[in-house]
Motif scaffolding. Structure first.
Motif, PDB file in Angstrom:
ATOM      1  N   ILE A  69      -6.403  22.877 -23.904  1.00  0.00           N
ATOM      2  CA  ILE A  69      -5.760  23.075 -25.207  1.00  0.00           C
ATOM      3  C   ILE A  69      -5.857  21.824 -26.088  1.00  0.00           C
ATOM      4  O   ILE A  69      -6.209  21.925 -27.271  1.00  0.00           O
ATOM      5  CB  ILE A  69      -4.307  23.543 -25.010  1.00  0.00           C
ATOM      6  N   PRO A  70      -5.592  20.599 -25.570  1.00  0.00           N
ATOM      7  CA  PRO A  70      -5.842  19.421 -26.411  1.00  0.00           C
ATOM      8  C   PRO A  70      -7.295  19.300 -26.851  1.00  0.00           C
ATOM      9  O   PRO A  70      -7.574  18.847 -27.962  1.00  0.00           O
ATOM     10  CB  PRO A  70      -5.436  18.254 -25.495  1.00  0.00           C
ATOM     11  N   ALA A  71      -8.233  19.730 -25.991  1.00  0.00           N
ATOM     12  CA  ALA A  71      -9.641  19.679 -26.375  1.00  0.00           C
ATOM     13  C   ALA A  71      -9.920  20.630 -27.536  1.00  0.00           C
ATOM     14  O   ALA A  71     -10.690  20.302 -28.446  1.00  0.00           O
ATOM     15  CB  ALA A  71     -10.521  20.043 -25.174  1.00  0.00           C
ATOM     16  N   GLY A  72      -9.279  21.801 -27.528  1.00  0.00           N
ATOM     17  CA  GLY A  72      -9.426  22.711 -28.660  1.00  0.00           C
ATOM     18  C   GLY A  72      -8.920  22.090 -29.950  1.00  0.00           C
ATOM     19  O   GLY A  72      -9.532  22.251 -31.018  1.00  0.00           O
ATOM     20  N   TRP A  73      -7.806  21.371 -29.847  1.00  0.00           N
ATOM     21  CA  TRP A  73      -7.261  20.668 -31.017  1.00  0.00           C
ATOM     22  C   TRP A  73      -8.256  19.615 -31.514  1.00  0.00           C
ATOM     23  O   TRP A  73      -8.498  19.478 -32.715  1.00  0.00           O
ATOM     24  CB  TRP A  73      -5.939  20.022 -30.636  1.00  0.00           C
ATOM     25  N   ALA A  74      -8.859  18.864 -30.582  1.00  0.00           N
ATOM     26  CA  ALA A  74      -9.786  17.796 -30.967  1.00  0.00           C
ATOM     27  C   ALA A  74     -11.045  18.361 -31.618  1.00  0.00           C
ATOM     28  O   ALA A  74     -11.512  17.853 -32.650  1.00  0.00           O
ATOM     29  CB  ALA A  74     -10.158  16.958 -29.746  1.00  0.00           C
ATOM     30  N   VAL A  75     -11.615  19.412 -31.042  1.00  0.00           N
ATOM     31  CA  VAL A  75     -12.836  19.988 -31.603  1.00  0.00           C
ATOM     32  C   VAL A  75     -12.581  20.512 -33.007  1.00  0.00           C
ATOM     33  O   VAL A  75     -13.424  20.366 -33.906  1.00  0.00           O
ATOM     34  CB  VAL A  75     -13.361  21.111 -30.679  1.00  0.00           C
ATOM     35  N   ALA A  76     -11.416  21.126 -33.225  1.00  0.00           N
ATOM     36  CA  ALA A  76     -11.102  21.675 -34.542  1.00  0.00           C
ATOM     37  C   ALA A  76     -11.000  20.587 -35.607  1.00  0.00           C
ATOM     38  O   ALA A  76     -11.212  20.858 -36.789  1.00  0.00           O
ATOM     39  CB  ALA A  76      -9.795  22.463 -34.479  1.00  0.00           C
ATOM     40  N   GLY A  79     -14.806  17.706 -34.523  1.00  0.00           N
ATOM     41  CA  GLY A  79     -16.111  18.305 -34.299  1.00  0.00           C
ATOM     42  C   GLY A  79     -16.561  18.248 -32.844  1.00  0.00           C
ATOM     43  O   GLY A  79     -16.036  17.476 -32.029  1.00  0.00           O
ATOM     44  N   GLU A  80     -17.578  19.056 -32.545  1.00  0.00           N
ATOM     45  CA  GLU A  80     -18.052  19.163 -31.170  1.00  0.00           C
ATOM     46  C   GLU A  80     -18.720  17.884 -30.678  1.00  0.00           C
ATOM     47  O   GLU A  80     -18.485  17.417 -29.566  1.00  0.00           O
ATOM     48  CB  GLU A  80     -19.045  20.332 -31.034  1.00  0.00           C
ATOM     49  N   ARG A  81     -19.594  17.305 -31.519  1.00  0.00           N
ATOM     50  CA  ARG A  81     -20.344  16.134 -31.070  1.00  0.00           C
ATOM     51  C   ARG A  81     -19.417  14.970 -30.764  1.00  0.00           C
ATOM     52  O   ARG A  81     -19.549  14.310 -29.719  1.00  0.00           O
ATOM     53  CB  ARG A  81     -21.349  15.736 -32.158  1.00  0.00           C
ATOM     54  N   ALA A  82     -18.468  14.696 -31.651  1.00  0.00           N
ATOM     55  CA  ALA A  82     -17.546  13.588 -31.435  1.00  0.00           C
ATOM     56  C   ALA A  82     -16.678  13.831 -30.199  1.00  0.00           C
ATOM     57  O   ALA A  82     -16.399  12.899 -29.428  1.00  0.00           O
ATOM     58  CB  ALA A  82     -16.672  13.387 -32.666  1.00  0.00           C
ATOM     59  N   THR A  83     -16.262  15.076 -29.982  1.00  0.00           N
ATOM     60  CA  THR A  83     -15.431  15.384 -28.809  1.00  0.00           C
ATOM     61  C   THR A  83     -16.222  15.191 -27.520  1.00  0.00           C
ATOM     62  O   THR A  83     -15.694  14.671 -26.538  1.00  0.00           O
ATOM     63  CB  THR A  83     -14.902  16.818 -28.895  1.00  0.00           C
ATOM     64  N   MET A  84     -17.494  15.621 -27.511  1.00  0.00           N
ATOM     65  CA  MET A  84     -18.321  15.423 -26.330  1.00  0.00           C
ATOM     66  C   MET A  84     -18.501  13.939 -26.027  1.00  0.00           C
ATOM     67  O   MET A  84     -18.369  13.498 -24.876  1.00  0.00           O
ATOM     68  CB  MET A  84     -19.685  16.086 -26.521  1.00  0.00           C
ATOM     69  N   ALA A  85     -18.798  13.155 -27.056  1.00  0.00           N
ATOM     70  CA  ALA A  85     -18.982  11.718 -26.856  1.00  0.00           C
ATOM     71  C   ALA A  85     -17.684  11.053 -26.406  1.00  0.00           C
ATOM     72  O   ALA A  85     -17.683  10.200 -25.504  1.00  0.00           O
ATOM     73  CB  ALA A  85     -19.498  11.070 -28.138  1.00  0.00           C
ATOM     74  N   LEU A  86     -16.576  11.442 -27.024  1.00  0.00           N
ATOM     75  CA  LEU A  86     -15.282  10.867 -26.659  1.00  0.00           C
ATOM     76  C   LEU A  86     -14.912  11.232 -25.223  1.00  0.00           C
ATOM     77  O   LEU A  86     -14.439  10.383 -24.457  1.00  0.00           O
ATOM     78  CB  LEU A  86     -14.215  11.364 -27.636  1.00  0.00           C
ATOM     79  N   GLY A  87     -15.130  12.500 -24.853  1.00  0.00           N
ATOM     80  CA  GLY A  87     -14.825  12.918 -23.486  1.00  0.00           C
ATOM     81  C   GLY A  87     -15.655  12.169 -22.464  1.00  0.00           C
ATOM     82  O   GLY A  87     -15.136  11.712 -21.436  1.00  0.00           O
ATOM     83  N   GLY A  88     -16.944  12.030 -22.731  1.00  0.00           N
ATOM     84  CA  GLY A  88     -17.792  11.278 -21.807  1.00  0.00           C
ATOM     85  C   GLY A  88     -17.406   9.817 -21.716  1.00  0.00           C
ATOM     86  O   GLY A  88     -17.409   9.217 -20.632  1.00  0.00           O
ATOM     87  N   GLY A  89     -17.047   9.219 -22.877  1.00  0.00           N
ATOM     88  CA  GLY A  89     -16.654   7.801 -22.863  1.00  0.00           C
ATOM     89  C   GLY A  89     -15.363   7.563 -22.102  1.00  0.00           C
ATOM     90  O   GLY A  89     -15.259   6.614 -21.316  1.00  0.00           O
ATOM     91  N   ILE A  90     -14.354   8.418 -22.322  1.00  0.00           N
ATOM     92  CA  ILE A  90     -13.083   8.236 -21.620  1.00  0.00           C
ATOM     93  C   ILE A  90     -13.250   8.503 -20.124  1.00  0.00           C
ATOM     94  O   ILE A  90     -12.593   7.865 -19.286  1.00  0.00           O
ATOM     95  CB  ILE A  90     -12.007   9.145 -22.231  1.00  0.00           C
ATOM     96  N   ALA A  91     -14.149   9.455 -19.778  1.00  0.00           N
ATOM     97  CA  ALA A  91     -14.400   9.722 -18.357  1.00  0.00           C
ATOM     98  C   ALA A  91     -14.920   8.478 -17.643  1.00  0.00           C
ATOM     99  O   ALA A  91     -14.705   8.317 -16.428  1.00  0.00           O
ATOM    100  CB  ALA A  91     -15.384  10.872 -18.206  1.00  0.00           C
ATOM    101  N   LEU A  92     -15.596   7.586 -18.377  1.00  0.00           N
ATOM    102  CA  LEU A  92     -16.051   6.330 -17.763  1.00  0.00           C
ATOM    103  C   LEU A  92     -14.873   5.503 -17.271  1.00  0.00           C
ATOM    104  O   LEU A  92     -14.983   4.810 -16.240  1.00  0.00           O
ATOM    105  CB  LEU A  92     -16.874   5.523 -18.774  1.00  0.00           C
ATOM    106  N   ALA A  93     -13.757   5.554 -17.992  1.00  0.00           N
ATOM    107  CA  ALA A  93     -12.563   4.851 -17.527  1.00  0.00           C
ATOM    108  C   ALA A  93     -12.082   5.440 -16.204  1.00  0.00           C
ATOM    109  O   ALA A  93     -11.633   4.711 -15.304  1.00  0.00           O
ATOM    110  CB  ALA A  93     -11.461   4.939 -18.580  1.00  0.00           C
TER     111      ALA A  93
END
Length: 424
Positions: A69-76, A79-93
């Protein structure tokens, strides 16, 4: 068939999606698939017993549930590209946390964070495909997306085994996940912007939010001012409480297959090598059918993939539950494992496709967050249900119960797919 929907045009579209959607999906799946089997091992090295190690591993699913649900909020909003990049970057942590975790709470939090980011990454891809891919080959494109992730999850454990053989350290697989995440983020950020190079092919609607009337929603989805996650969920409560629960039953049966088959092999006295071989063959059959599922859905309709898949898995579980004490139990185990593999393969991409079909044009990302939460919840509950029934009664009864869930889910798809989704 219009010129834009010719086989050559479809191939060109899929190739254009490869570097921005399918490539990152394979990379993310490879890294995650390499790490998942080793999470209990990392937990045990920090002093966890078997139940605690299982609890740490389950944090991945909890993170995915909490992240949709937070991901749906972020994509809205970004955008999709920024959410994908942000998700991948935070996953590095989270990967760093797995490597340096001094205690079980830190390890658990790292696993939870990775699951949260996996949900964001997955929902962004789903939302992008929903808004950009034409309806005429939406199912094939989404089945290929599901197959890309399955490829990564299928190959990842073998890569982890090779890294363990070379380095003798479980953290080598975690480092590999980190490299995959860096490559994923680089591909998302440095590749062509999918939000500008590929646009929706069906004209958007007038921008007004629409109540859930039960009518089918089709076509590509336009971008509108966000109306909020809770409001979107409420306006689409009809489809979520009906078709969404049917989708959750499919996710539950899929998840139960991964738990029941190894337990069944142990219960009838097979050795680990034989169990791994049977489960591996079932998984190979499953993987081989992922694109065929998309062909069936695009050519004949969504129900022609969902219904056979649920009937096959439901009857497969029920039949398997009757074979435990037979003389040829091992043969029946192998045969019904293959049947379950066929059923699961025929359902490849169906949850992604149905979610895209019924998503409202005004707010797809928020709706898909709710949709994916339902399906993930079904997958999370099933192993707990199998364990509880097996503990109270027997594994055979637990297996039969999942068969009943499958057949009830088939009836739900038969009832609700024609109402909410077009036949083609």
């Amino acid at each position: 068939m219009s010129p834009d929907d010719s086989p050559e045009s479809i191939r060109r579209m899929l190739w254009r999606l490869a570097p921005m959607i399918y490539g990152p999906t394979v990379l993310f799946g490879l890294g995650e698939g390499a790490v998942i089997p080793l999470i209990p091992v990392l937990a045990s090295e920090l002093g966890a017993d078997v139940p605690m190690a299982a609890l740490v591993a389950s944090a991945l699913v909890v993170g995915q549930l909490c992240g949709n649900i937070p991901a749906g909020w972020a994509v809205a909003r970004i955008g999709e590209r920024a959410t994908m990049a942000l998700g991948g970057g935070i996953a590095l942590a989270g990967v760093v946390g797995l490597i340096v975790a001094p205690s079980l709470p830190v390890l658990t939090a790292s696993v939870l964070l990775i699951g949260f980011c996996a949900a964001a990454f997955g929902l962004a891809r789903h939302s992008f495909m929903t808004t950009r891919v034409p309806l005429s080959f939406r199912a094939r494109a989404l089945s290929l997306l599901g197959g890309s992730f399955r490829l990564g999850m299928f190959v990842g454990p073998f890569i982890a085994a090779g890294l363990l053989a070379i380095f003798g350290d479980e953290h080598a697989a975690v480092w590999f996940f980190g490299v995959c995440l860096v490559a994923t983020v680089a591909l998302v950020l440095l590749g062509p912007d999918p939000e500008t190079t590929i646009t929706g092919r069906t004209p958007a609607d007038d921008g007004r939010d629409r109540e859930d009337t039960g009518e089918a929603v089709t076509g590509s989805i336009g971008t509108h001012a966000p109306t909020g996650v809770i409001r979107t969920m409420w306006r689409n409560r009809g489809v979520l409480s009906r078709l969404g629960l049917a989708a959750a039953s499919l996710s539950a049966v899929r998840s139960a297959r991964q738990v029941v088959l190894p337990l069944w092999g142990v219960s009838i006295g097979l050795d680990a090598q034989t169990i791994a071989l049977v489960v591996g063959i079932s998984g190979a059959i499953d993987f081989a059918l992922f694109y065929a599922s998309g062909q069936v859905m695009d050519r004949f309709g969504r129900l022609w993939a969902a219904l056979p898949a649920m009937v096959l898995m439901g009857t497969g579980f029920l039949a398997l539950s009757l074979t435990h004490d037979l003389d040829e139990a091992a043969m029946w185990f192998a045969m019904f494992a293959a049947v379950l593999g066929v059923g699961n393969g025929l359902s490849s991409g169906i949850l992604l496709t149905l979610g895209a079909d019924v998503a409202p044009q005004s707010e797809p990302a928020a709706f898909l967050g709710s949709w994916r939460t339902l399906t993930d919840a079904g997958g999370a509950v099933a192993p707990l249900l199998v364990s509880a029934i097996a503990a109270v009664f027997s594994l055979s009864i637990a297996t039969a119960a999942m068969g009943v869930v499958g057949l009830v889910g088939a009836g739900a798809f038969l009832r609700w797919v024609p109402r909410f989704v077009p036949r083609r």
